[in-house]
Design a protein around this motif. Structure first.
Motif, PDB file in Angstrom:
ATOM      1  N   ALA A 144       0.872  -1.173   0.000  1.00  0.00           N
ATOM      2  CA  ALA A 144       0.000   0.000   0.000  1.00  0.00           C
ATOM      3  C   ALA A 144       0.908   1.221   0.000  1.00  0.00           C
ATOM      4  CB  ALA A 144      -0.919   0.011   1.217  1.00  0.00           C
ATOM      5  N   GLU A 145       0.426   2.300  -0.561  1.00  0.00           N
ATOM      6  CA  GLU A 145       1.244   3.511  -0.650  1.00  0.00           C
ATOM      7  C   GLU A 145       0.433   4.730  -0.229  1.00  0.00           C
ATOM      8  OE1 GLU A 145       1.475   4.727  -5.101  1.00  0.00           O
ATOM      9  OE2 GLU A 145       1.285   2.538  -5.061  1.00  0.00           O
ATOM     10  N   GLY A 146       1.131   5.786   0.168  1.00  0.00           N
ATOM     11  CA  GLY A 146       0.459   6.990   0.608  1.00  0.00           C
ATOM     12  C   GLY A 146       1.431   8.135   0.770  1.00  0.00           C
ATOM     13  N   ARG A 147       0.941   9.227   1.343  1.00  0.00           N
ATOM     14  CA  ARG A 147       1.726  10.453   1.426  1.00  0.00           C
ATOM     15  C   ARG A 147       2.356  10.626   2.799  1.00  0.00           C
ATOM     16  NH1 ARG A 147       0.118  15.586   2.903  1.00  0.00           N
ATOM     17  NH2 ARG A 147      -2.078  14.946   2.893  1.00  0.00           N
ATOM     18  N   TYR A 148       3.639  10.970   2.795  1.00  0.00           N
ATOM     19  CA  TYR A 148       4.324  11.339   4.029  1.00  0.00           C
ATOM     20  C   TYR A 148       3.715  12.631   4.553  1.00  0.00           C
ATOM     21  CZ  TYR A 148       8.033  13.411   6.921  1.00  0.00           C
ATOM     22  OH  TYR A 148       8.737  14.010   7.941  1.00  0.00           O
ATOM     23  N   LEU A 149       3.392  12.654   5.846  1.00  0.00           N
ATOM     24  CA  LEU A 149       2.790  13.843   6.443  1.00  0.00           C
ATOM     25  C   LEU A 149       3.776  14.628   7.274  1.00  0.00           C
ATOM     26  CD1 LEU A 149       0.239  15.529   6.948  1.00  0.00           C
ATOM     27  CD2 LEU A 149      -0.275  14.029   8.903  1.00  0.00           C
ATOM     28  N   ASP A 150       4.398  13.971   8.269  1.00  0.00           N
ATOM     29  CA  ASP A 150       5.279  14.708   9.182  1.00  0.00           C
ATOM     30  C   ASP A 150       6.020  13.717  10.068  1.00  0.00           C
ATOM     31  OD1 ASP A 150       6.481  16.845  10.405  1.00  0.00           O
ATOM     32  OD2 ASP A 150       4.705  17.550  11.472  1.00  0.00           O
ATOM     33  N   ALA A 151       7.028  14.213  10.764  1.00  0.00           N
ATOM     34  CA  ALA A 151       7.717  13.440  11.799  1.00  0.00           C
ATOM     35  C   ALA A 151       7.747  14.293  13.057  1.00  0.00           C
ATOM     36  CB  ALA A 151       9.126  13.076  11.361  1.00  0.00           C
TER      37      ALA A 151
END
Length: 219
Positions: A144-151
């Motif tokens: 599955a793939e998606g968008r990096y949001l934050d760390a």
């Protein structure tokens, strides 16, 4: 091997992001993370209820997973190449949990028999999109793939990246195929709100006695 009934297991990492579950069997995937699939051989089904990834370490390759999946000293059963239309021989082996923690939420497993696969490298560098190769619900390996949001606070957050029970402990992979962290918790919903998250590889290395600072680098 059949998929496991996980309805009664208390395992975190359940969260479908959006109205559909967007998992693709690894051997059918043709998306933007095609190069990441070079790392899929290092991913294993762990005790029928979690996911682990064989990682490179100066002290020797180990499987990394979520700490809430196992206990220190446990003997775990791992299955490599459990997938639809497998592209190699399935390896079933056992390993011993040599490190386990809940904060950060990780565990390391030393295998009795190492599979003939390339271990995944650790990184501190996120890409704008991420992928997770996982055994959701104990089923054959999917991506599955998606968008990096934050760390933040040693954890990494991502959106539109589906995970389910069984995905706990799976590696969070960058576009380059390096392991940025491990998935541990789900907090998005079917309406598209919220985000899923996991602990960063950097936080895990800092907490680990087995892993060394040289095992993670800017890449």
């Amino acid at each position: 091997m059949s998929s496991l009934d996980v309805s009664n297991l208390k395992v975190r990492g359940l969260s479908q992001c959006g109205p559909t579950a967007d998992f693709t069997p690894v051997n059918s995937y043709q998306g933007e993370f095609a190069d990441v699939l070079d790392r899929e051989d290092a991913v294993a089904l762990l005790d029928g209820r979690c996911t682990g990834t064989l990682i490179e370490a100066s002290a020797g390759p180990v499987v990394i997973t979520a700490g809430h999946c196992v206990g220190l000293g446990d003997r775990s059963l791992l299955v490599f190449n459990f997938e639809d239309n497998p592209d190699g021989e399935q390896l079933v082996t056992e390993g011993t949990v040599i490190e386990q923690s809940l904060e950060p939420d990780y565990a390391l497993i030393r295998l009795d028999v190492l599979p003939a696969v390339m271990p995944v490298l650790l990184t501190t560098q996120a890409s704008e999109r991420l992928a997770i190769i996982q055994h959701a619900r104990g089923k054959p390996k999917a991506i599955a793939e998606g968008r990096y949001l934050d760390a933040c606070d040693r954890q990494v957050y991502y959106v539109d990246l589906d995970t389910l029970v069984g995905s706990s402990g799976a590696g969070i992979l960058t576009r380059q195929g390096y392991l940025l962290g491990i998935h541990t918790d789900g907090d998005c919903d079917e309406k598209g709100g919220g985000a899923n998250r996991g602990w960063t590889a950097e936080a895990i290395v800092e907490a680990s006695e087995y892993l060394q600072s040289t095992d993670i680098a800017e890449r």
